[in-house]
Enzyme design. Structure first.
Site, PDB file in Angstrom:
ATOM      1  N   ALA A  48       0.727  -1.072  -0.141  1.00 48.91           N
ATOM      2  CA  ALA A  48       0.405   0.183   0.337  1.00 48.91           C
ATOM      3  C   ALA A  48       0.649   1.066   0.140  1.00 48.91           C
ATOM      4  O   ALA A  48       0.738   2.315   0.277  1.00 48.91           O
ATOM      5  CB  ALA A  48      -0.757  -0.564   1.214  1.00 48.91           C
ATOM      6  N   GLY A  51       1.519   3.358  -6.185  1.00 48.22           N
ATOM      7  CA  GLY A  51       1.078   2.885  -7.193  1.00 48.22           C
ATOM      8  C   GLY A  51      -0.290   2.258  -6.627  1.00 48.22           C
ATOM      9  O   GLY A  51      -1.271   3.007  -6.499  1.00 48.22           O
ATOM     10  N   GLY A  53      -1.819   0.387  -4.904  1.00 50.28           N
ATOM     11  CA  GLY A  53      -2.140   0.065  -3.401  1.00 50.28           C
ATOM     12  C   GLY A  53      -2.380   0.999  -2.830  1.00 50.28           C
ATOM     13  O   GLY A  53      -3.129   1.373  -1.764  1.00 50.28           O
ATOM     14  N   TYR A 201       6.169 -15.905 -13.838  1.00 47.29           N
ATOM     15  CA  TYR A 201       5.518 -13.968 -14.116  1.00 47.29           C
ATOM     16  C   TYR A 201       4.244 -14.483 -14.913  1.00 47.29           C
ATOM     17  O   TYR A 201       2.535 -15.076 -13.703  1.00 47.29           O
ATOM     18  CB  TYR A 201       5.691 -12.911 -14.975  1.00 47.29           C
ATOM     19  CG  TYR A 201       4.686 -11.897 -14.416  1.00 47.29           C
ATOM     20  CD1 TYR A 201       4.766 -10.908 -13.045  1.00 47.29           C
ATOM     21  CD2 TYR A 201       3.944 -10.976 -15.472  1.00 47.29           C
ATOM     22  CE1 TYR A 201       3.931 -10.698 -12.576  1.00 47.29           C
ATOM     23  CE2 TYR A 201       2.850 -10.193 -15.250  1.00 47.29           C
ATOM     24  CZ  TYR A 201       3.295  -9.372 -13.917  1.00 47.29           C
ATOM     25  OH  TYR A 201       1.984  -9.184 -13.567  1.00 47.29           O
TER      26      TYR A 201
END
Ligand SMILES: *[C@@H]1O[C@H](CO)[C@@H](O)[C@H](O)[C@H]1NC(C)=O
Ligand SMILES: *[C@@H]1O[C@H](CO)[C@@H](O)[C@H](O)[C@H]1NC(C)=O
Ligand SMILES: *[C@@H]1O[C@H](CO)[C@@H](O)[C@H](O)[C@H]1NC(C)=O
Ligand SMILES: *[C@@H]1O[C@H](CO)[C@@H](O)[C@H](O)[C@H]1NC(C)=O
Length: 319
Positions: A48, A51, A53, A201
């Protein structure tokens, strides 16, 4: 009647400028307008401090929630927390240390949360890494696979009793469209025999979706919902391992037009966390407030999902 040439040139430029602003606006996706309040509710947002978050935490704070910002770097977290508290005057926004690359850290975090709060209404699994070099965590897993997948699984499963007790409650996972290209390699889930960063990924993102689908089945009847979403390509720190990031200035126009700002990228997370429209929806995948079909063959294969679920719970030592 005829105008001097500058009039034509001027209006052409004006049209281009207006057109590009509209294009940018269109690419940026919708903004959630619902005014639901979250007074008396508790939300956890991982990653958080920056970005998506941070924007998600900021929104929840505006709605009056108690927000636990779960971050690896407490200094950065404190700076983001201060910014949010100053802006929203919500003093129930706090930082807690969470490193998804460490099962020990996850257990300490969840023990701490369980001690401190009686209810947990919203969990946003937002933190993630993208395309990082090969690295093994202290738990012996490939870094991307653990931070994007195993860590959030352990976190979610460890908080599940609290969320069931707090129902109706919502779990939200930020993932990515790349799952479409992802493949779960059951013979080498942890990339021990070969590592390819985008492959890993993509695999981690598909794994989240499959786990979400299976978890939703297990949660039927509990009024705890789990949904996943694609935030749109955003211009956030998750891109830090991408090679073209070193060309930030040159790529600015491209990033400006094609990538979303974090505030826009956070909108679907916010929608899934607060909108009454989705209160009964679980195990689904969203993008721009719309449910989207997942086309991956492995996702559609119930046996593969179940196999991944069992294997995953073994890896995080829950069974
Ligand atoms: C989020 O991911 C975690 C781990 O991958 C999983 O436990 C949880 O069910 C997922 N939730 C959603 C909403 O995708
Ligand atoms: C799965 O991993 C094994 C071992 O690295 C590799 O030989 C195989 O090609 C992989 N399969 C897929 C579909 O990527
Ligand atoms: C991973 O997904 C991206 C985006 O869909 C795709 O372009 C790329 O080819 C995939 N990589 C691999 C190794 O499958
Ligand atoms: C969700 O389910 C409850 C109980 O069945 C119902 O009252 C409510 O209208 C449903 N909400 C939506 C948005 O469908």
């Amino acid at each position: 009647m005829s105008f001097p040439p500058w009039v034509y040139h001027g209006s052409l430029l004006g049209t281009i400028a207006l057109g590009s602003i509209l294009f940018k606006e269109y690419r940026s996706g919708p903004i959630y307008k619902g005014e639901e309040l979250l007074m008396g509710k508790t939300a956890i947002v991982t990653g958080a401090n920056s970005g998506l978050g941070k924007e998600t935490a900021r929104d929840f704070a505006h709605r009056g929630a108690r927000v636990i910002m779960a971050c690896r770097d407490l200094e950065k977290c404190a700076a983001a927390q201060k910014e949010i508290v100053d802006e929203t005057h919500n003093h129930k926004v706090l930082c807690k240390k969470l490193d998804l690359a460490s099962f020990k850290s996850i257990k300490e975090f969840t023990a701490d949360v369980q001690k401190e709060v009686k209810f947990l209404d919203i969990l946003v699994n937002n933190a993630g890494v993208m395309h990082c070099p090969y690295q093994v965590t202290e738990d012996g897993f490939e870094n991307q696979f653990q931070v994007n997948y195993l860590g959030p699984v352990l976190l979610t499963m460890s908080l599940l009793d609290l969320m069931i007790k707090s129902a109706p409650s919502r779990i939200i996972n930020v993932t990515s469209v790349v799952h479409a290209a992802g493949q779960i390699n059951f013979s080498d889930l942890n990339a021990e025999k070969g590592y390819h960063m985008t492959l890993a990924y993509n695999q981690s993102k598909l794994a989240i979706l499959m786990f979400t689908k299976e978890l939703a089945k297990h949660l039927q009847g509990t009024k705890v919902t789990v949904n996943a979403l694609h935030p749109g390509m955003t211009d956030t720190e998750i891109n830090r391992h991408l090679r073209w990031n070193s060309l930030r200035i040159l790529t600015f126009p491209m990033r400006y037009y094609f990538l979303r700002q974090p505030f826009r990228g956070a909108q679907t997370s916010i929608y899934l966390a607060v909108s009454p429209e989705v209160e009964n929806i679980s195990g689904k995948y969203f993008s721009d407030f719309e449910e989207k079909e997942v086309k991956s063959e492995q996702f559609l294969d119930d046996e593969a999902c179940k196999q991944l679920w069992l294997k995953t719970l073994q890896m995080v030592k829950l069974i």
